[in-house]
Write a protein that holds these residues in place. Structure first.
Motif, mmCIF file in Angstrom:
data_model
loop_
_atom_site.group_PDB
_atom_site.id
_atom_site.type_symbol
_atom_site.label_atom_id
_atom_site.label_comp_id
_atom_site.label_asym_id
_atom_site.label_seq_id
_atom_site.Cartn_x
_atom_site.Cartn_y
_atom_site.Cartn_z
ATOM 1 N N VAL A 145 83.246 -54.678 70.430
ATOM 2 C CA VAL A 145 82.890 -53.915 71.634
ATOM 3 C C VAL A 145 81.620 -53.116 71.390
ATOM 4 O O VAL A 145 80.666 -53.154 72.189
ATOM 5 C CB VAL A 145 84.050 -52.986 72.060
ATOM 6 C CG1 VAL A 145 83.586 -52.002 73.138
ATOM 7 C CG2 VAL A 145 85.231 -53.800 72.571
ATOM 8 N N ASP A 146 81.575 -52.410 70.296
ATOM 9 C CA ASP A 146 80.408 -51.573 69.987
ATOM 10 C C ASP A 146 79.162 -52.427 69.758
ATOM 11 O O ASP A 146 78.077 -52.125 70.284
ATOM 12 C CB ASP A 146 80.701 -50.721 68.752
ATOM 13 C CG ASP A 146 79.522 -49.836 68.364
ATOM 14 O OD1 ASP A 146 79.156 -48.957 69.170
ATOM 15 O OD2 ASP A 146 78.972 -50.031 67.258
ATOM 16 N N ARG A 147 79.310 -53.506 69.005
ATOM 17 C CA ARG A 147 78.152 -54.350 68.671
ATOM 18 C C ARG A 147 77.566 -55.028 69.906
ATOM 19 O O ARG A 147 76.345 -55.032 70.100
ATOM 20 C CB ARG A 147 78.577 -55.411 67.645
ATOM 21 C CG ARG A 147 77.499 -56.445 67.323
ATOM 22 C CD ARG A 147 77.956 -57.393 66.223
ATOM 23 N NE ARG A 147 79.168 -58.106 66.576
ATOM 24 C CZ ARG A 147 79.204 -59.211 67.341
ATOM 25 N NH1 ARG A 147 78.081 -59.710 67.840
ATOM 26 N NH2 ARG A 147 80.352 -59.812 67.596
ATOM 27 N N VAL A 148 78.411 -55.591 70.754
ATOM 28 C CA VAL A 148 77.910 -56.353 71.899
ATOM 29 C C VAL A 148 77.371 -55.429 72.986
ATOM 30 O O VAL A 148 76.268 -55.634 73.503
ATOM 31 C CB VAL A 148 79.020 -57.274 72.457
ATOM 32 C CG1 VAL A 148 78.557 -57.944 73.749
ATOM 33 C CG2 VAL A 148 79.400 -58.322 71.423
ATOM 34 N N LEU A 149 78.123 -54.396 73.344
ATOM 35 C CA LEU A 149 77.696 -53.543 74.457
ATOM 36 C C LEU A 149 76.440 -52.751 74.122
ATOM 37 O O LEU A 149 75.633 -52.451 75.011
ATOM 38 C CB LEU A 149 78.831 -52.604 74.862
ATOM 39 C CG LEU A 149 80.079 -53.277 75.449
ATOM 40 C CD1 LEU A 149 81.058 -52.225 75.949
ATOM 41 C CD2 LEU A 149 79.719 -54.247 76.566
ATOM 42 N N SER A 150 76.252 -52.421 72.849
ATOM 43 C CA SER A 150 75.055 -51.663 72.467
ATOM 44 C C SER A 150 73.784 -52.496 72.606
ATOM 45 O O SER A 150 72.673 -51.945 72.637
ATOM 46 C CB SER A 150 75.183 -51.156 71.030
ATOM 47 O OG SER A 150 75.268 -52.242 70.115
ATOM 48 N N ALA A 151 73.934 -53.817 72.726
ATOM 49 C CA ALA A 151 72.766 -54.691 72.861
ATOM 50 C C ALA A 151 72.346 -54.866 74.316
ATOM 51 O O ALA A 151 71.346 -55.530 74.587
ATOM 52 C CB ALA A 151 73.063 -56.057 72.244
ATOM 53 N N TYR A 152 73.093 -54.280 75.253
ATOM 54 C CA TYR A 152 72.800 -54.419 76.679
ATOM 55 C C TYR A 152 72.565 -53.053 77.306
ATOM 56 O O TYR A 152 73.106 -52.043 76.855
ATOM 57 C CB TYR A 152 73.982 -55.095 77.403
ATOM 58 C CG TYR A 152 74.122 -56.576 77.130
ATOM 59 C CD1 TYR A 152 73.650 -57.511 78.039
ATOM 60 C CD2 TYR A 152 74.739 -57.023 75.970
ATOM 61 C CE1 TYR A 152 73.789 -58.874 77.806
ATOM 62 C CE2 TYR A 152 74.882 -58.379 75.710
ATOM 63 C CZ TYR A 152 74.403 -59.301 76.640
ATOM 64 O OH TYR A 152 74.543 -60.639 76.391
ATOM 65 N N GLU A 153 71.770 -53.052 78.376
ATOM 66 C CA GLU A 153 71.595 -51.834 79.155
ATOM 67 C C GLU A 153 72.910 -51.481 79.847
ATOM 68 O O GLU A 153 73.662 -52.374 80.255
ATOM 69 C CB GLU A 153 70.492 -52.026 80.209
ATOM 70 C CG GLU A 153 69.099 -52.176 79.633
ATOM 71 C CD GLU A 153 68.642 -50.902 78.925
ATOM 72 O OE1 GLU A 153 69.026 -49.793 79.397
ATOM 73 O OE2 GLU A 153 67.935 -51.006 77.913
ATOM 74 N N PRO A 154 73.213 -50.190 80.010
ATOM 75 C CA PRO A 154 74.484 -49.793 80.624
ATOM 76 C C PRO A 154 74.699 -50.337 82.033
ATOM 77 O O PRO A 154 75.836 -50.557 82.445
ATOM 78 C CB PRO A 154 74.410 -48.263 80.639
ATOM 79 C CG PRO A 154 73.463 -47.924 79.537
ATOM 80 C CD PRO A 154 72.450 -49.039 79.519
ATOM 81 N N ASN A 155 73.623 -50.571 82.767
ATOM 82 C CA ASN A 155 73.770 -51.052 84.143
ATOM 83 C C ASN A 155 73.661 -52.574 84.252
ATOM 84 O O ASN A 155 73.575 -53.117 85.349
ATOM 85 C CB ASN A 155 72.747 -50.394 85.059
ATOM 86 C CG ASN A 155 71.321 -50.676 84.620
ATOM 87 O OD1 ASN A 155 71.103 -51.280 83.565
ATOM 88 N ND2 ASN A 155 70.349 -50.236 85.414
#
Length: 457
Positions: free
Chosen positions: A395-405
């Motif tokens: 979760v941390d690795r993948v989501l940190s690679a994308y913009e929040p929106n």
């Protein structure tokens, strides 16, 4: 010829029913063939174009490595409108959308012994939940405590005087507090039971073969309800913290419930099984010796003298993923399995299987969520090879690679979780980076964002 044509038509219908994928995947005929390929095991997700799933939910799935002919998992994601059945005062009223409720619904159904039960549950369980909520529409929108009784429908016959049935009043000195939340939980529990009863009625005419585990999430009036019957699981990953939202129901976790039923109703065991558990199978030469055992009341072990009845096969046997009820099935809650019998026997197993879910509630209003806070649902194909901590790290690795929106981030996360559990093909099967075996089971994953732009639209 007419008879053979009917048989062929029935087989075609059964084949289609056993190989259907969630409609929100929008798979073309070619896509369906790729989804059904055990060799390639391509990960399937909703297309980037078109409507997003509610809350920008991410979803991914992959077929098993040859365990069954088709993918026996099913999934459903819906926004459901509930229109009140009656007013609290009992008077009929005209339908009005302004007086109803909407709930968001996600469901994962892990089929076994065929895909019919999972496919049926994915189509109908949310409708049963909607029906159960119809009586509660006005009650749930009223902040005052729920009424203990609803008035009878106008025109129904009155009840006889029950005063002669009333016992001592000392135990009724106060009124139990019933919350709105518990009414929703009860509606979900009843819906599961009604779904199971429908499967029992229709199992012959509608090709409802096998059974399924069911993991369902409902968002209603600020709260998330997670209902689980089986060995699928759900966790919340919130600011790096892991919050379990379900537990597995297996022969090991429900041993005492199963043994108690076998003790109270020995006829369900026939002459083949004993409700007692032993560390291993008792041998005839050990008659008269004292061996470790435990029964429905015990969490520890003690010694008992081995008698003739103890030579029977234990009701619960095996450990971990090899644990079985009556040497047959490895899950103890779910829907369907009405025709399931012990191998080479007429003993039914269904009496030991519960269709009732455990429901856990998470209040979204009690915490300010960020876009990286998610609820992850997965069938056992994910959890067999992936720990909660590994999921949280992904979760941390993948989501940190994308913009929040970026709404595609949750689909990317679901795909990463499925790929991580599947592994890559090598000479000796599908392998994880550490060279351990990947999951050969069907794998289905929902990722539901709990906060951030667009999550509640």
């Amino acid at each position: 010829k007419a008879g053979s044509g009917s048989a062929a038509s029935a087989k075609a219908i059964e084949a289609r029913a056993s190989f259907s994928r969630p409609t929100f995947l929008q798979l073309s005929p070619g896509g369906l063939r790729r989804a059904d390929d055990h060799a390639g095991r391509a990960v399937q997700s909703p297309p980037d174009t078109g409507r997003r799933l509610p809350w920008s939910t991410g979803y991914a799935e992959v077929i098993n490595a040859g365990k069954s002919r088709h993918n026996e998992d099913q999934a459903c994601c819906e926004v459901v409108y509930v229109e009140g059945r009656r007013s609290v005062a009992g008077a009929p009223r005209e339908p009005s959308r302004g007086q109803g409720l909407c709930f968001y619904y996600w469901g994962l159904f892990d089929g076994h012994a065929g895909g019919g039960a999972a496919e049926m549950a994915s189509r109908l369980l949310h409708r049963h939940i909607r029906e159960q909520l119809k009586d509660l529409v006005e009650i749930l929108q009223d902040p005052s405590p729920p009424p203990l009784c609803l008035p009878s429908t106008p025109g129904s016959p009155g009840s006889p005087d029950p005063s002669h049935l009333l016992g001592p009043q000392s135990c009724w000195s106060s009124q139990k507090e019933v919350t709105h939340e518990s009414l929703v939980v009860g509606a979900i529990e009843n819906a599961f039971q009604l779904m199971d009863e429908q499967m029992a009625r229709e199992r012959r005419g509608h090709q409802v073969e096998g059974g399924c585990c069911a993991l369902v999430v409902i968002y209603l009036l600020g709260k998330v309800y997670v209902a689980n019957a089986g060995d699928s699981r759900a966790i919340i990953v919130r600011n790096g913290e892991i919050i379990p939202m379900s537990r597995e129901f297996t022969p090991e976790t429900e041993r005492q419930r199963l043994q108690l039923l076998g003790f109270l109703k020995p006829e369900l065991l026939g002459s083949e099984f004993t409700h007692l558990e032993f560390p291993r199978r008792v041998l005839p030469k050990e008659l008269g010796q004292r061996m470790l055992y435990r029964d429905q009341n015990m969490t520890g072990w003690a010694y008992k003298k081995i008698e003739l009845e103890d030579l029977r096969f234990p009701l619960v046997c095996g450990e971990g993923k090899k644990a079985r009820v009556m040497a047959t099935i490895g899950v103890t809650r779910g829907l369907g399995d009405h025709n399931l019998k012990v191998c080479s026997s007429t003993l039914p197993i269904k009496p030991f299987l519960s269709c009732f879910p455990e429901v856990r509630v998470y209040d979204l209003t009690q915490y300010e969520h960020c876009p990286d806070d998610v609820l992850v649902l997965g069938t056992d194909g994910l959890w067999d090879v992936t720990t909660d901590c590994e999921v949280a790290a992904t979760v941390d690795r993948v989501l940190s690679a994308y913009e929040p929106n970026d709404h595609s981030r949750y689909t990317a996360l679901a795909q990463a979780l499925v790929l991580g559990a599947r592994g890559t093909p090598r000479d000796r099967g599908w392998r994880l980076p550490n060279n351990k075996l990947g999951s050969g089971d069907d794998i289905s994953v929902f990722v539901i964002p709990l906060g951030g732009p667009g999550s509640y639209s």
